[in-house]
Design a protein around this motif. Structure first.
Motif, PDB file in Angstrom:
ATOM      1  N   TYR A 112      37.075  41.482  42.862  1.00 35.11           N
ATOM      2  CA  TYR A 112      37.477  41.071  41.521  1.00 35.11           C
ATOM      3  C   TYR A 112      36.712  41.911  40.522  1.00 35.11           C
ATOM      4  O   TYR A 112      35.476  41.985  40.557  1.00 35.11           O
ATOM      5  CB  TYR A 112      37.197  39.569  41.326  1.00 35.11           C
ATOM      6  N   ILE A 172      31.517  40.616  33.321  1.00 31.91           N
ATOM      7  CA  ILE A 172      32.617  39.836  32.751  1.00 31.91           C
ATOM      8  C   ILE A 172      33.334  39.059  33.845  1.00 31.91           C
ATOM      9  O   ILE A 172      33.727  37.904  33.667  1.00 31.91           O
ATOM     10  CB  ILE A 172      33.602  40.731  31.969  1.00 31.91           C
ATOM     11  N   THR A 173      33.475  39.661  35.013  1.00 33.35           N
ATOM     12  CA  THR A 173      34.125  38.967  36.123  1.00 33.35           C
ATOM     13  C   THR A 173      33.283  37.793  36.591  1.00 33.35           C
ATOM     14  O   THR A 173      33.803  36.702  36.872  1.00 33.35           O
ATOM     15  CB  THR A 173      34.381  39.942  37.277  1.00 33.35           C
ATOM     16  N   SER A 212      41.498  41.344  40.523  1.00 31.47           N
ATOM     17  CA  SER A 212      41.141  41.580  39.132  1.00 31.47           C
ATOM     18  C   SER A 212      40.533  40.322  38.528  1.00 31.47           C
ATOM     19  O   SER A 212      40.793  39.204  38.991  1.00 31.47           O
ATOM     20  CB  SER A 212      42.401  41.970  38.344  1.00 31.47           C
ATOM     21  N   VAL A 213      39.755  40.516  37.473  1.00 34.51           N
ATOM     22  CA  VAL A 213      39.312  39.374  36.684  1.00 34.51           C
ATOM     23  C   VAL A 213      40.520  38.607  36.145  1.00 34.51           C
ATOM     24  O   VAL A 213      40.444  37.399  35.893  1.00 34.51           O
ATOM     25  CB  VAL A 213      38.384  39.838  35.542  1.00 34.51           C
ATOM     26  N   LEU A 214      41.657  39.290  36.022  1.00 36.95           N
ATOM     27  CA  LEU A 214      42.867  38.633  35.523  1.00 36.95           C
ATOM     28  C   LEU A 214      43.539  37.766  36.583  1.00 36.95           C
ATOM     29  O   LEU A 214      44.561  37.137  36.305  1.00 36.95           O
ATOM     30  CB  LEU A 214      43.851  39.663  34.968  1.00 36.95           C
ATOM     31  N   GLN A 260      33.560  49.870  27.668  1.00 36.97           N
ATOM     32  CA  GLN A 260      34.051  48.619  28.232  1.00 36.97           C
ATOM     33  C   GLN A 260      34.481  48.776  29.687  1.00 36.97           C
ATOM     34  O   GLN A 260      34.995  47.829  30.291  1.00 36.97           O
ATOM     35  CB  GLN A 260      35.228  48.094  27.405  1.00 36.97           C
ATOM     36  N   LYS A 261      34.265  49.962  30.246  1.00 38.76           N
ATOM     37  CA  LYS A 261      34.767  50.242  31.594  1.00 38.76           C
ATOM     38  C   LYS A 261      33.635  50.509  32.568  1.00 38.76           C
ATOM     39  O   LYS A 261      32.601  51.062  32.218  1.00 38.76           O
ATOM     40  CB  LYS A 261      35.720  51.438  31.556  1.00 38.76           C
ATOM     41  N   GLY A 304      36.846  43.881  36.317  1.00 43.29           N
ATOM     42  CA  GLY A 304      37.474  44.067  35.013  1.00 43.29           C
ATOM     43  C   GLY A 304      37.974  45.490  34.866  1.00 43.29           C
ATOM     44  O   GLY A 304      38.472  46.100  35.810  1.00 43.29           O
ATOM     45  N   TYR A 305      37.827  46.060  33.670  1.00 42.35           N
ATOM     46  CA  TYR A 305      38.308  47.412  33.434  1.00 42.35           C
ATOM     47  C   TYR A 305      37.428  48.435  34.144  1.00 42.35           C
ATOM     48  O   TYR A 305      36.201  48.353  34.118  1.00 42.35           O
ATOM     49  CB  TYR A 305      38.320  47.730  31.938  1.00 42.35           C
TER      50      TYR A 305
END
Length: 228
Positions: free
Chosen positions: A170, A213-214, A128-130, A186-187, A172-173
């Protein structure tokens, strides 16, 4: 690695990104074991349902025995409890780590000998980006995915001499059940993410960055963190 005629095990393959990965692997000519805690929920044509609970060592051992012809492992199964690390429920934090980190580790340890014995292959860890961005409300998930990043890098070095490449995805949503509360704009479409991921496995990319975003967050890692 060549995905045509590969033998893939995809965890969490009954829905979301895992379902897309399994379906696209079939379309690319692979034999696919679609693993899930409840294999009866797997409804994809052309796959072999496989019972696998990544938090259950006995289940993992049985799955590795049943799919002993594997050449590709996709560690996709995961959970998100939206739990902060300090004020959140400690058991939820442990559950995230047990599933998202220790589960991935246990499945990789179980399948690595089979993949090596079958002439080598690959492991893809869905992260994940997280892994790199750590918002407090999602602290448990971010911590587990950050640990997954370290696991992916360390396993890549350890498994390379055994003929096994290791890639990290990796993202994001995505438009899946896990991100149901996130606005649609946003997905990312999980079908697009799955295609990028499998292309990355085929070309042996160590890091597969699935969205803008990633990519931005990954690039920003060299910057000094902002003051609190």
């Amino acid at each position: 690695m060549e995905l045509k005629e590969a033998v893939a095990v995809v965890t969490g393959a009954n829905r979301g990104l895992g379902r897309q990965l399994a379906a696209q692997l079939v379309a690319r000519g692979a034999k696919v074991y679609a693993a899930a805690r409840r294999p009866e929920t797997v409804d994809l044509p052309g796959v072999t349902p496989l019972r696998l609970d990544v938090t259950d060592e006995e289940s993992i051992r049985a799955a590795a025995h049943a799919a002993s012809d594997a050449t590709l492992l996709v560690n996709n199964a995961g959970i998100s409890t939206a739990t902060p690390l300090i004020a959140g429920d400690a058991q939820a934090v442990r559950r995230e780590m047990e599933t998202n980190f220790f589960g991935t580790l246990a499945v990789t340890r179980a399948f690595a000998p089979a993949i090596e014995g079958n002439g080598g292959g690959a492991v893809l860890n869905v992260l994940s980006v997280l892994s790199w961005l750590h918002p407090a409300p999602l602290g448990a998930y971010a911590a587990a995915k950050a640990a997954g990043w370290a696991l992916t890098d360390a396993a890549r070095e350890e498994l390379a001499p055994r003929g096994i490449s290791v890639s990290g995805l990796y993202v994001g949503y995505m438009d899946t059940d896990m991100a149901a509360s996130i606005p649609a704009d946003q997905k990312t479409d999980p079908a697009e993410v799955a295609a990028l991921a499998l292309d990355g496995v085929e070309t042996g990319r160590p890091e597969i960055l699935a969205d803008e975003i990633t990519r931005q967050v990954r690039q920003s890692l060299a910057a000094e963190p902002p003051a609190a």
